[in-house]
Design a protein around this motif. Sequence first.
Motif, PDB file in Angstrom:
ATOM      1  N   VAL A 285       0.867  -1.171   0.000  1.00  0.00           N
ATOM      2  CA  VAL A 285       0.000   0.000   0.000  1.00  0.00           C
ATOM      3  C   VAL A 285       0.907   1.226   0.000  1.00  0.00           C
ATOM      4  N   VAL A 286       0.631   2.158  -0.897  1.00  0.00           N
ATOM      5  CA  VAL A 286       1.446   3.361  -1.006  1.00  0.00           C
ATOM      6  C   VAL A 286       0.552   4.571  -0.803  1.00  0.00           C
ATOM      7  N   GLY A 287       0.983   5.485   0.045  1.00  0.00           N
ATOM      8  CA  GLY A 287       0.213   6.698   0.259  1.00  0.00           C
ATOM      9  C   GLY A 287       0.709   7.438   1.479  1.00  0.00           C
ATOM     10  N   ASP A 288      -0.032   8.434   1.879  1.00  0.00           N
ATOM     11  CA  ASP A 288       0.361   9.284   2.995  1.00  0.00           C
ATOM     12  C   ASP A 288      -0.832   9.462   3.921  1.00  0.00           C
ATOM     13  N   HIS A 289      -0.737   8.922   5.120  1.00  0.00           N
ATOM     14  CA  HIS A 289      -1.857   9.008   6.061  1.00  0.00           C
ATOM     15  C   HIS A 289      -2.042  10.418   6.613  1.00  0.00           C
ATOM     16  N   LYS A 290      -1.134  11.332   6.314  1.00  0.00           N
ATOM     17  CA  LYS A 290      -1.255  12.706   6.792  1.00  0.00           C
ATOM     18  C   LYS A 290      -1.893  13.635   5.760  1.00  0.00           C
ATOM     19  N   GLN A 291      -2.216  13.127   4.596  1.00  0.00           N
ATOM     20  CA  GLN A 291      -2.859  13.940   3.569  1.00  0.00           C
ATOM     21  C   GLN A 291      -4.319  14.193   3.961  1.00  0.00           C
ATOM     22  N   LEU A 292      -4.921  15.199   3.343  1.00  0.00           N
ATOM     23  CA  LEU A 292      -6.321  15.511   3.632  1.00  0.00           C
ATOM     24  C   LEU A 292      -7.212  14.327   3.286  1.00  0.00           C
ATOM     25  N   GLY A 293      -8.171  14.091   4.130  1.00  0.00           N
ATOM     26  CA  GLY A 293      -9.099  12.992   3.920  1.00  0.00           C
ATOM     27  C   GLY A 293     -10.296  13.398   3.077  1.00  0.00           C
ATOM     28  N   PRO A 294     -11.207  12.457   2.836  1.00  0.00           N
ATOM     29  CA  PRO A 294     -12.394  12.752   2.033  1.00  0.00           C
ATOM     30  C   PRO A 294     -13.385  13.630   2.790  1.00  0.00           C
ATOM     31  N   VAL A 295     -14.251  14.283   2.036  1.00  0.00           N
ATOM     32  CA  VAL A 295     -15.333  15.070   2.619  1.00  0.00           C
ATOM     33  C   VAL A 295     -16.624  14.306   2.358  1.00  0.00           C
ATOM     34  N   VAL A 296     -17.331  13.968   3.418  1.00  0.00           N
ATOM     35  CA  VAL A 296     -18.591  13.234   3.303  1.00  0.00           C
ATOM     36  C   VAL A 296     -19.735  14.220   3.492  1.00  0.00           C
ATOM     37  N   THR A 297     -20.524  14.379   2.443  1.00  0.00           N
ATOM     38  CA  THR A 297     -21.641  15.327   2.515  1.00  0.00           C
ATOM     39  C   THR A 297     -22.983  14.638   2.712  1.00  0.00           C
ATOM     40  N   GLU A 298     -23.032  13.336   2.559  1.00  0.00           N
ATOM     41  CA  GLU A 298     -24.280  12.580   2.741  1.00  0.00           C
ATOM     42  C   GLU A 298     -24.431  12.242   4.218  1.00  0.00           C
ATOM     43  N   HIS A 299     -25.473  12.772   4.858  1.00  0.00           N
ATOM     44  CA  HIS A 299     -25.653  12.580   6.292  1.00  0.00           C
ATOM     45  C   HIS A 299     -26.728  11.548   6.628  1.00  0.00           C
ATOM     46  N   SER A 300     -27.384  10.988   5.641  1.00  0.00           N
ATOM     47  CA  SER A 300     -28.451  10.031   5.921  1.00  0.00           C
ATOM     48  C   SER A 300     -27.919   8.595   6.011  1.00  0.00           C
ATOM     49  N   LEU A 301     -26.617   8.403   5.931  1.00  0.00           N
ATOM     50  CA  LEU A 301     -26.022   7.074   6.025  1.00  0.00           C
ATOM     51  C   LEU A 301     -25.910   6.662   7.486  1.00  0.00           C
ATOM     52  N   CYS A 302     -25.780   5.359   7.731  1.00  0.00           N
ATOM     53  CA  CYS A 302     -25.628   4.897   9.109  1.00  0.00           C
ATOM     54  C   CYS A 302     -24.277   5.368   9.664  1.00  0.00           C
ATOM     55  N   ALA A 303     -24.231   5.618  10.965  1.00  0.00           N
ATOM     56  CA  ALA A 303     -23.067   6.220  11.618  1.00  0.00           C
ATOM     57  C   ALA A 303     -21.765   5.457  11.384  1.00  0.00           C
ATOM     58  N   PRO A 304     -21.729   4.114  11.517  1.00  0.00           N
ATOM     59  CA  PRO A 304     -20.460   3.415  11.275  1.00  0.00           C
ATOM     60  C   PRO A 304     -19.951   3.587   9.835  1.00  0.00           C
ATOM     61  N   TYR A 305     -20.859   3.636   8.890  1.00  0.00           N
ATOM     62  CA  TYR A 305     -20.474   3.809   7.487  1.00  0.00           C
ATOM     63  C   TYR A 305     -19.904   5.203   7.258  1.00  0.00           C
ATOM     64  N   VAL A 306     -20.557   6.230   7.832  1.00  0.00           N
ATOM     65  CA  VAL A 306     -20.060   7.603   7.704  1.00  0.00           C
ATOM     66  C   VAL A 306     -18.683   7.711   8.357  1.00  0.00           C
ATOM     67  N   SER A 307     -18.524   7.093   9.515  1.00  0.00           N
ATOM     68  CA  SER A 307     -17.240   7.121  10.205  1.00  0.00           C
ATOM     69  C   SER A 307     -16.142   6.482   9.353  1.00  0.00           C
ATOM     70  N   ALA A 308     -16.470   5.361   8.721  1.00  0.00           N
ATOM     71  CA  ALA A 308     -15.495   4.686   7.854  1.00  0.00           C
ATOM     72  C   ALA A 308     -15.144   5.544   6.650  1.00  0.00           C
ATOM     73  N   LEU A 309     -16.122   6.279   6.120  1.00  0.00           N
ATOM     74  CA  LEU A 309     -15.858   7.138   4.976  1.00  0.00           C
ATOM     75  C   LEU A 309     -15.052   8.379   5.366  1.00  0.00           C
ATOM     76  N   GLU A 310     -15.306   8.908   6.562  1.00  0.00           N
ATOM     77  CA  GLU A 310     -14.643  10.135   6.982  1.00  0.00           C
ATOM     78  C   GLU A 310     -13.183   9.919   7.384  1.00  0.00           C
ATOM     79  N   THR A 311     -12.838   8.715   7.791  1.00  0.00           N
ATOM     80  CA  THR A 311     -11.452   8.414   8.161  1.00  0.00           C
ATOM     81  C   THR A 311     -10.779   7.741   6.974  1.00  0.00           C
ATOM     82  N   PRO A 312      -9.761   8.365   6.402  1.00  0.00           N
ATOM     83  CA  PRO A 312      -9.105   7.781   5.223  1.00  0.00           C
ATOM     84  C   PRO A 312      -8.550   6.383   5.508  1.00  0.00           C
TER      85      PRO A 312
END
Length: 83
Positions: free
Chosen positions: A2-29
Amino acid sequence: IVVGDHKQLGPVVTEHSLCAPYVSALETPFLERMHQNSQRSMTSTMLNEQYRMHPSIRSFPSSQFYESMLEDRVSIPHRPQLN
């Protein structure tokens, strides 16, 4: 591998109707989750040479996120002048 940088900016999640664990997984790179998981045997190598940024731009992320370990590999005379 796996190649990448864990300190880079993460994704922006704009959909708030998803279940909390899924949103959490999306918000953390993915790379940040991998880095935080102590059960994974990870070997990492920091690539500390940079070729793209002007040194004056590089200085901020180097000092704030990378403990001043980033180094410039293109000399200033070969860079266009910043106005």
